[in-house]
Design a protein around this motif. Structure first.
Motif: not given
Length: 522
Positions: A39-41, A79-80, A87-90, A145-147
């Motif tokens: 998701l975040h490379k 959005p990652f 923080q988003l993944l957490g 992100l909400g999904f």
């Protein structure tokens, strides 16, 4: 003899089936930790590769053009793709685990009042649906992100149906004799599920990470159907099999003569008349005469009422073990959700190799869970066994943080040791300890408390499971050392919470090995 063989066969069936059922639960939880690095490379590496490819154009050699599935997506998945991706993944981890923790307190209470087989089946089918939905976010190019948070919350709630149900079911079939060993072997489903989930998710993570979720989702849904068709909740449910057996047509009469001044008693039964299972056990089958005394048989017409939430908390040891599990599970689930990403950054491996390497932590967890069960059975001291492993785990975590940067060989060894020491107490508390407390002598034979006690202990532990990955996401921004300091502090707190029970076990005048006592029927 045949009844004994049938009983062993059904025990083995229940052991294997519940093992596979909860393996599928953990199998469906693992993909998110594998997919995080996708998701975040590392966008800078991708940019360097693109520059190298474009620079080779003058050589006359045209490299093959790679066509991404989603051309509008850069090296990371929105959005990652921002700097706050940790923080988003957490937050996604926290959404799942917070919903799981809250739902667990309700799940045990609900599970005591519903048929386990149906309750578990609905939960597994629902979990399969929401796990697949997360993967469909890749298929339909969803970047909200909400999904993803909504899917994680919903999945966390429905997954709470699993643990209280399977622990209650396995405890119904197996008594207290060697419970630590049996539960230790059985609880390896947690690590087996994590390993399989890592391998399945890792197979597709680089090419189509949507399948990393869809395939595990289909597996847990299929196991839900298997649960509905084959799960037998309690040995008492086999009464229906005896009641359905076709009777013989020949009538039989047994005459019993009274003695000691009592009038003659004549008892008759006919096999062509349906007899209840209990009656068949009470009446003799052979032609023998025995002296009869007047006997009054009182049959309980109603099942004991399920225990209340506060009543379960008053069982000695429930509060201490619940709070201990909060910190023990904090450590375990931080590894579960963040270990592959940490290995990617520390050892500079790709997502698939990091996911494969992280399975060694779960291999160590299998050995640690079995070892904890065997030792606690031998000594009869559950709290002391957990305390020793927690005491050894904290310095081992520090060693892992130092050694993991020295190469692949030392990392493999430390992963195995850390897995055993971290997951050993976690495994023992969630299985054998929960079953012991759910059938505590203070309940006076009311084993209806088992599901509620299991849910309270695991629900409290799940609060720590929610906090661990969230704190890891926040602290890792300042360096991974801070994450390991947090994990070591959690281990020491778990140890402190058990000290009262440890002192009680050590000051006991007589050894208390776990005796082979069957569970009370309920």
């Amino acid at each position: 003899m045949q009844d004994v063989l049938d009983g062993r066969m059904y025990r083995a069936l229940t052991f294997v089936l519940t093992f596979l059922l909860y393996t599928s639960f953990h199998l469906s939880r693992k993909p998110i930790s594998i997919v995080k690095s996708e998701l975040h490379k590392n966008c800078s590496s991708v940019a360097e590769l693109a520059t190298a490819v474009s620079g080779s154009g003058g050589s006359g050699l045209q490299p093959p053009t790679l066509q991404p599935v989603h051309a509008d997506v850069d090296c990371s998945w929105k959005p990652f793709d921002k700097t706050n991706y940790k923080q988003l993944l957490g937050a996604m981890d926290y959404s799942f685990l917070c919903a799981y923790a809250i739902g667990m307190y309700l799940s045990g209470i609900i599970g005591e009042r519903l048929p386990i087989r149906l309750y578990l089946t609905v939960g597994m089918l629902s979990s399969g649906l929401f796990t697949c939905l997360f993967g469909l976010g890749y298929v339909y190019n969803i970047h909200s992100l909400g999904f993803y948070v909504f899917v994680q919350v919903a999945n966390g709630l429905v997954q709470t149906t699993g643990w209280p149900s399977v622990v209650t079911c396995i405890s119904n079939w197996f008594g207290k004799g060697r419970r630590g060993l049996i539960m230790g072997l059985w609880n390896s489903h947690t690590s087996v599920g994590n390993i399989l989930g890592s391998l399945i998710a890792g197979y597709w993570v680089s090419s189509n990470w949507g399948l990393s979720f869809i395939v595990p989702g289909l597996i847990i849904a299929a196991m839900g159907v298997v649960c509905f068709l084959f799960l037998i909740e309690h040995p008492n449910d086999l009464k229906s099999l005896y009641a359905a057996t076709p009777p013989d047509t020949s009538p039989k009469t047994k005459n019993w003569s009274g003695v000691n001044g009592h009038t003659d008693v004549c008892l008759q039964y006919k096999d062509n008349k349906a007899q209840s299972y209990d009656t068949e056990l009470l009446l003799p089958r052979d032609s023998v005469c025995v002296p009869v005394q007047p006997v009054v048989v009182v049959r309980r017409e109603s099942e004991p009422s399920p225990i209340s939430f506060m009543g379960a908390l008053r069982i000695p040891g429930v509060v201490e073990f619940s709070l201990c599990l909060l910190f023990a599970k904090l450590v375990s689930y931080t590894f579960l959700f963040w270990l592959p990403l940490y290995i990617t950054k520390a050892a500079h491996l790709d997502a698939k190799k990091a996911g494969d390497l992280s399975t060694l932590f779960d291999v160590g967890g299998i050995v640690g869970g079995i070892l904890a069960g065997v030792i606690s059975d031998k000594l009869g001291k559950r709290a002391s066994t957990c305390a020793v492993m927690l005491l050894l785990a904290a310095p081992t975590l520090y060693g892992f943080s130092m050694i993991s940067e020295l190469g692949l060989g030392p990392t493999v060894g430390m992963l195995l040791v850390c897995g055993g020491l971290v997951n050993g107490p976690y495994s023992l508390i969630t299985t054998a300890v929960s079953a012991d407390l759910g059938t505590h002598k203070s309940l006076k034979g009311n084993a209806r408390a088992l599901s509620t006690v299991t849910a309270i202990i695991d629900g409290t532990g799940s609060v720590g499971a929610a906090l661990g990955p969230l704190l890891a996401g926040l602290l890792s921004a300042g360096g991974w050392d801070q994450v390991f300091y947090m994990l070591m502090a959690a281990d020491f707190l778990a140890l402190l919470l058990l000290l009262r029970l440890v002192m009680k076990e050590l000051t006991s005048n007589k050894p208390r090995p776990i005796s082979a006592v069957e569970l009370k029927e309920h």
